[in-house]
Design a protein around this motif. Structure first.
Motif, PDB file in Angstrom:
ATOM      1  N   GLY A 176      -6.069   7.140   0.056  1.00 24.39           N
ATOM      2  CA  GLY A 176      -5.455   6.134  -0.028  1.00 24.39           C
ATOM      3  C   GLY A 176      -3.903   6.089  -0.833  1.00 24.39           C
ATOM      4  O   GLY A 176      -3.517   4.951  -0.889  1.00 24.39           O
ATOM      5  N   ASP A 177      -3.263   7.015  -0.465  1.00 20.61           N
ATOM      6  CA  ASP A 177      -1.835   7.229  -0.943  1.00 20.61           C
ATOM      7  C   ASP A 177      -0.965   7.776   0.103  1.00 20.61           C
ATOM      8  O   ASP A 177      -1.634   8.837   0.767  1.00 20.61           O
ATOM      9  CB  ASP A 177      -1.721   7.976  -2.231  1.00 20.61           C
ATOM     10  CG  ASP A 177      -2.228   7.335  -3.335  1.00 20.61           C
ATOM     11  OD1 ASP A 177      -2.279   6.028  -3.444  1.00 20.61           O
ATOM     12  OD2 ASP A 177      -2.824   8.136  -4.221  1.00 20.61           O
ATOM     13  N   SER A 178       0.087   7.300   0.576  1.00 27.24           N
ATOM     14  CA  SER A 178       0.992   7.997   1.560  1.00 27.24           C
ATOM     15  C   SER A 178       1.669   8.981   0.980  1.00 27.24           C
ATOM     16  O   SER A 178       1.977   9.264  -0.136  1.00 27.24           O
ATOM     17  CB  SER A 178       2.121   6.862   1.911  1.00 27.24           C
ATOM     18  OG  SER A 178       2.930   6.468   0.867  1.00 27.24           O
ATOM     19  N   VAL A 179       1.452  10.324   1.665  1.00 24.90           N
ATOM     20  CA  VAL A 179       1.999  11.527   1.212  1.00 24.90           C
ATOM     21  C   VAL A 179       2.747  12.044   2.431  1.00 24.90           C
ATOM     22  O   VAL A 179       2.355  11.689   3.506  1.00 24.90           O
ATOM     23  CB  VAL A 179       0.832  12.452   0.795  1.00 24.90           C
ATOM     24  CG1 VAL A 179       0.175  11.897  -0.457  1.00 24.90           C
ATOM     25  CG2 VAL A 179      -0.215  12.971   2.052  1.00 24.90           C
ATOM     26  N   CYS A 202       4.231   1.876   5.339  1.00 26.02           N
ATOM     27  CA  CYS A 202       3.834   0.378   5.352  1.00 26.02           C
ATOM     28  C   CYS A 202       2.470  -0.054   5.232  1.00 26.02           C
ATOM     29  O   CYS A 202       2.212  -1.019   4.457  1.00 26.02           O
ATOM     30  CB  CYS A 202       4.270  -0.295   6.689  1.00 26.02           C
ATOM     31  SG  CYS A 202       6.287   0.028   6.825  1.00 26.02           S
ATOM     32  N   ALA A 203       1.565   0.640   5.902  1.00 27.59           N
ATOM     33  CA  ALA A 203       0.240   0.376   5.751  1.00 27.59           C
ATOM     34  C   ALA A 203      -0.208   0.440   4.261  1.00 27.59           C
ATOM     35  O   ALA A 203      -1.011  -0.227   3.803  1.00 27.59           O
ATOM     36  CB  ALA A 203      -0.749   1.310   6.548  1.00 27.59           C
ATOM     37  N   ASP A 204       0.177   1.483   3.603  1.00 29.23           N
ATOM     38  CA  ASP A 204      -0.264   1.828   2.215  1.00 29.23           C
ATOM     39  C   ASP A 204       0.610   0.890   1.346  1.00 29.23           C
ATOM     40  O   ASP A 204      -0.326   0.442   0.483  1.00 29.23           O
ATOM     41  CB  ASP A 204       0.484   3.330   1.788  1.00 29.23           C
ATOM     42  CG  ASP A 204       0.042   3.634   0.522  1.00 29.23           C
ATOM     43  OD1 ASP A 204      -0.945   3.369   0.019  1.00 29.23           O
ATOM     44  OD2 ASP A 204       1.264   4.346  -0.242  1.00 29.23           O
ATOM     45  N   ALA A 205       1.840   0.487   1.750  1.00 27.47           N
ATOM     46  CA  ALA A 205       2.483  -0.689   0.777  1.00 27.47           C
ATOM     47  C   ALA A 205       1.739  -1.889   0.803  1.00 27.47           C
ATOM     48  O   ALA A 205       1.900  -2.527  -0.120  1.00 27.47           O
ATOM     49  CB  ALA A 205       3.792  -0.535   1.095  1.00 27.47           C
ATOM     50  N   GLY A 207      -1.153  -2.608   1.081  1.00 26.36           N
ATOM     51  CA  GLY A 207      -2.388  -2.552   0.555  1.00 26.36           C
ATOM     52  C   GLY A 207      -2.235  -2.662  -1.102  1.00 26.36           C
ATOM     53  O   GLY A 207      -3.006  -2.734  -2.030  1.00 26.36           O
ATOM     54  N   LYS A 208      -0.807  -2.339  -1.637  1.00 28.26           N
ATOM     55  CA  LYS A 208      -0.770  -2.039  -3.089  1.00 28.26           C
ATOM     56  C   LYS A 208       0.505  -2.906  -3.622  1.00 28.26           C
ATOM     57  O   LYS A 208       0.243  -3.233  -4.916  1.00 28.26           O
ATOM     58  CB  LYS A 208      -0.293  -0.438  -3.193  1.00 28.26           C
ATOM     59  CG  LYS A 208      -1.048   0.188  -3.036  1.00 28.26           C
ATOM     60  CD  LYS A 208      -0.656   1.730  -3.192  1.00 28.26           C
ATOM     61  CE  LYS A 208      -1.716   3.017  -2.713  1.00 28.26           C
ATOM     62  NZ  LYS A 208      -1.254   4.199  -2.844  1.00 28.26           N
ATOM     63  N   TYR A 209       1.246  -3.345  -2.948  1.00 31.52           N
ATOM     64  CA  TYR A 209       2.563  -4.241  -3.644  1.00 31.52           C
ATOM     65  C   TYR A 209       2.498  -5.550  -2.929  1.00 31.52           C
ATOM     66  O   TYR A 209       2.137  -5.562  -1.722  1.00 31.52           O
ATOM     67  CB  TYR A 209       3.861  -3.338  -3.024  1.00 31.52           C
ATOM     68  CG  TYR A 209       3.875  -1.977  -3.669  1.00 31.52           C
ATOM     69  CD1 TYR A 209       3.671  -1.696  -4.959  1.00 31.52           C
ATOM     70  CD2 TYR A 209       3.638  -0.868  -2.671  1.00 31.52           C
ATOM     71  CE1 TYR A 209       3.195  -0.260  -5.387  1.00 31.52           C
ATOM     72  CE2 TYR A 209       3.704   0.392  -3.211  1.00 31.52           C
ATOM     73  CZ  TYR A 209       3.474   0.774  -4.558  1.00 31.52           C
ATOM     74  OH  TYR A 209       3.180   2.107  -4.952  1.00 31.52           O
ATOM     75  N   CYS A 223       3.544  -9.142   8.218  1.00 30.26           N
ATOM     76  CA  CYS A 223       2.298  -8.744   8.026  1.00 30.26           C
ATOM     77  C   CYS A 223       2.054  -9.278   6.484  1.00 30.26           C
ATOM     78  O   CYS A 223       0.795  -9.561   6.065  1.00 30.26           O
ATOM     79  CB  CYS A 223       2.399  -7.280   7.922  1.00 30.26           C
ATOM     80  SG  CYS A 223       2.154  -6.695   9.582  1.00 30.26           S
ATOM     81  N   VAL A 224       2.993  -9.014   5.789  1.00 29.61           N
ATOM     82  CA  VAL A 224       2.877  -9.765   4.362  1.00 29.61           C
ATOM     83  C   VAL A 224       2.412 -11.087   4.256  1.00 29.61           C
ATOM     84  O   VAL A 224       1.445 -11.632   3.790  1.00 29.61           O
ATOM     85  CB  VAL A 224       4.264  -9.295   3.531  1.00 29.61           C
ATOM     86  CG1 VAL A 224       4.019 -10.311   2.179  1.00 29.61           C
ATOM     87  CG2 VAL A 224       4.371  -7.964   3.343  1.00 29.61           C
ATOM     88  N   ALA A 225       3.008 -11.733   5.191  1.00 27.94           N
ATOM     89  CA  ALA A 225       2.540 -13.280   5.391  1.00 27.94           C
ATOM     90  C   ALA A 225       1.041 -13.433   5.730  1.00 27.94           C
ATOM     91  O   ALA A 225       0.513 -14.119   5.142  1.00 27.94           O
ATOM     92  CB  ALA A 225       3.561 -14.220   6.283  1.00 27.94           C
ATOM     93  N   ALA A 226       0.678 -12.679   6.686  1.00 26.72           N
ATOM     94  CA  ALA A 226      -0.515 -12.644   7.227  1.00 26.72           C
ATOM     95  C   ALA A 226      -1.404 -12.085   6.151  1.00 26.72           C
ATOM     96  O   ALA A 226      -2.599 -12.946   5.825  1.00 26.72           O
ATOM     97  CB  ALA A 226      -0.872 -11.777   8.468  1.00 26.72           C
ATOM     98  N   ARG A 227      -1.257 -11.146   5.403  1.00 31.00           N
ATOM     99  CA  ARG A 227      -2.123 -10.460   4.350  1.00 31.00           C
ATOM    100  C   ARG A 227      -2.248 -11.780   3.484  1.00 31.00           C
ATOM    101  O   ARG A 227      -3.674 -12.019   2.850  1.00 31.00           O
ATOM    102  CB  ARG A 227      -1.614  -9.602   3.916  1.00 31.00           C
ATOM    103  CG  ARG A 227      -2.019  -8.726   2.345  1.00 31.00           C
ATOM    104  CD  ARG A 227      -1.344  -8.088   1.601  1.00 31.00           C
ATOM    105  NE  ARG A 227      -0.145  -8.935   1.097  1.00 31.00           N
ATOM    106  CZ  ARG A 227       0.792  -8.138   0.541  1.00 31.00           C
ATOM    107  NH1 ARG A 227       0.884  -6.951   0.421  1.00 31.00           N
ATOM    108  NH2 ARG A 227       1.695  -8.772   0.012  1.00 31.00           N
ATOM    109  N   ASN A 228      -1.186 -12.307   3.010  1.00 34.80           N
ATOM    110  CA  ASN A 228      -1.220 -13.290   1.788  1.00 34.80           C
ATOM    111  C   ASN A 228      -1.968 -14.495   2.268  1.00 34.80           C
ATOM    112  O   ASN A 228      -2.757 -15.093   1.632  1.00 34.80           O
ATOM    113  CB  ASN A 228       0.371 -13.851   1.610  1.00 34.80           C
ATOM    114  CG  ASN A 228       0.743 -12.662   0.778  1.00 34.80           C
ATOM    115  OD1 ASN A 228       0.402 -11.798   0.205  1.00 34.80           O
ATOM    116  ND2 ASN A 228       2.308 -12.791   0.551  1.00 34.80           N
TER     117      ASN A 228
END
Length: 174
Positions: free
Chosen positions: A61-64, A117-120, A122-124, A156-161
């Motif tokens: 679940g975390d970007s590394v 971006c996928a990680d972010a 989901g988190k921020y 993507c942020v707009a769609a997620r929201n």
């Protein structure tokens, strides 16, 4: 034993939804494991120092940076690479946004950018271009100037929201 007489270590992980078990040298990098042992060449290796972000994958679940993580450290982990994000004939919404907003040119940084971006997403909250640029600051791109990438993430942020708000409205109605 390996060719260099270093004892091999057993490693298993779930990569893109499939269990993978191998014997590896303890010093094998996760990026090399993904590319050479599993044939997942979407994970790119750039600087090999964790600076460029091209090798970014999602681990538990975390970007590394997979060029900084040993494969044995990913033992028992869930690893997601760009290969699980979509297909050529069925891009993920994030990949589609990158395509539509010209968030890629040569494509070398793109897998790491997509993972970051996928990680972010989901988190921020990513409520401003400044926040998006801050998330992207660990990934280097020499081609795009980043604006197309920022535009893609903003979409993507707009769609997620919108999806979150629709789900909240549905839950209030019940």
């Amino acid at each position: 034993m390996s060719e260099s007489n270093i004892p091999l270590k057993p490693v298993w992980m779930v990569v893109n939804g499939e269990v993978c078990e191998r014997q590896v040298e303890p010093r094998l990098l996760l990026s090399d494991f993904l590319r050479h042992n599993l044939g997942l060449t979407g994970t790119h290796v750039g600087c090999e120092h964790g600076v460029c972000g091209a090798c970014t994958v999602i681990v538990d679940g975390d970007s590394v940076r997979s060029c900084l993580m040993l494969a044995v450290r990913a033992n028992g982990c869930d690893v997601r690479t760009v290969e699980c994000m979509g297909r050529v004939d069925a891009l993920s919404p994030l990949q589609e946004a990158f395509r539509e907003h010209h968030g890629l040119q040569c494509g070398f940084c793109t897998p790491g950018m997509l993972a970051t971006c996928a990680d972010a997403l989901g988190k921020y909250p990513l409520e401003s271009d400044e926040e998006i640029r801050d998330v992207l600051s660990g990934n280097l791109c020499r081609c795009t100037g980043y604006q197309g990438i920022v535009d893609a993430v903003r979409v993507c942020v707009a769609a997620r929201n919108a999806l979150r708000d629709a789900a909240a409205d549905t839950n209030q109605d019940t």
